[in-house]
Write an enzyme that holds these catalytic residues in place. Structure first.
Site, PDB file in Angstrom:
ATOM      1  N   SER A 166       0.843  -7.096  -0.571  1.00  8.75           N
ATOM      2  CA  SER A 166       1.491  -8.082   0.475  1.00  8.75           C
ATOM      3  C   SER A 166       0.389  -9.277   0.326  1.00  8.75           C
ATOM      4  O   SER A 166       0.690 -10.550   0.771  1.00  8.75           O
ATOM      5  CB  SER A 166       1.641  -7.509   1.709  1.00  8.75           C
ATOM      6  N   THR A 218       0.817  -4.226   4.595  1.00  9.13           N
ATOM      7  CA  THR A 218       0.398  -4.446   5.900  1.00  9.13           C
ATOM      8  C   THR A 218      -0.231  -5.534   6.147  1.00  9.13           C
ATOM      9  O   THR A 218      -0.265  -6.201   7.191  1.00  9.13           O
ATOM     10  CB  THR A 218      -0.378  -3.265   6.506  1.00  9.13           C
ATOM     11  N   ASP A 219      -0.799  -6.101   5.061  1.00 11.18           N
ATOM     12  CA  ASP A 219      -1.679  -7.456   5.344  1.00 11.18           C
ATOM     13  C   ASP A 219      -0.856  -8.771   5.701  1.00 11.18           C
ATOM     14  O   ASP A 219      -1.293  -9.460   6.698  1.00 11.18           O
ATOM     15  CB  ASP A 219      -2.356  -7.731   4.018  1.00 11.18           C
ATOM     16  N   THR A 264       0.747  -1.189   0.073  1.00 12.56           N
ATOM     17  CA  THR A 264       0.028  -0.008   0.123  1.00 12.56           C
ATOM     18  C   THR A 264       0.927   1.199   0.013  1.00 12.56           C
ATOM     19  O   THR A 264       0.627   2.489  -0.637  1.00 12.56           O
ATOM     20  CB  THR A 264      -0.941  -0.123   1.217  1.00 12.56           C
TER      21      THR A 264
END
Length: 164
Positions: A53, A82-83, A12
């Site tokens: 990710s 971030t995932d 992101t």
């Protein structure tokens, strides 16, 4: 003065709106985020991957690991989606060759290109944290620093939390 290697993986933090209005991974946002900072620290940027990710596999993580192992210095910041950041941190903690490297993963909940992004804050925290933390793999995000294997993304609150 410390030299920091920044390795980018997409996610992101690097997303931009395409001409067709779709969010896609653009060029690394690191230079744009760090250019206003007045410091005598130096850094370089190594793009290792450009993936969301959610699509990151252990084969991608092995590519990232090889890119980090090839770096000459011991201070490494990784920008990451971030995932699956906690999974990548755990993978690196298990597979990195150099025991004396300090590796800090960071990312953003909103793309750096957005005015309300947390990208600059998180990257700045990671650039500082990598200089202060002991060797090992860590995450600097959500205003906190976590050790690999000790963190999860709380999707409902949009922050990272320490595992009990």
């Amino acid at each position: 003065m410390p030299h920091i290697h920044v390795v980018t993986t997409g996610g992101t933090i690097d997303k931009v709106y395409s001409l067709s209005g779709v969010l896609e991974i653009g060029p690394p946002a690191v230079d744009a985020l760090l250019s206003p900072v007045l410091t005598d620290n130096t850094y370089d940027v190594t793009p290792a991957l450009a993936v969301d990710s959610l699509d990151m596999t252990d084969a991608d993580r092995a590519v990232l690991c090889a890119a980090i192992d090839a770096l000459p210095g011991r201070l490494v910041v990784i920008t990451h989606g971030t995932d699956t950041m906690p999974e990548t941190a755990a993978f690196l903690d298990e597979h990195l060759a150099a025991a004396d490297q300090t590796v800090v993963l960071t990312g953003a909940m909103q793309p750096a290109a957005m005015a309300t992004s947390d990208a600059a804050y998180n990257l700045g925290a990671a650039m500082t944290a990598v200089q202060l933390l002991p060797a090992g793999v860590h995450l600097a995000i959500s205003g906190r620093v976590f050790g690999a294997g000790k963190v999860a993304k709380d999707r409902a609150r949009g922050i990272f939390v320490e595992l009990a």
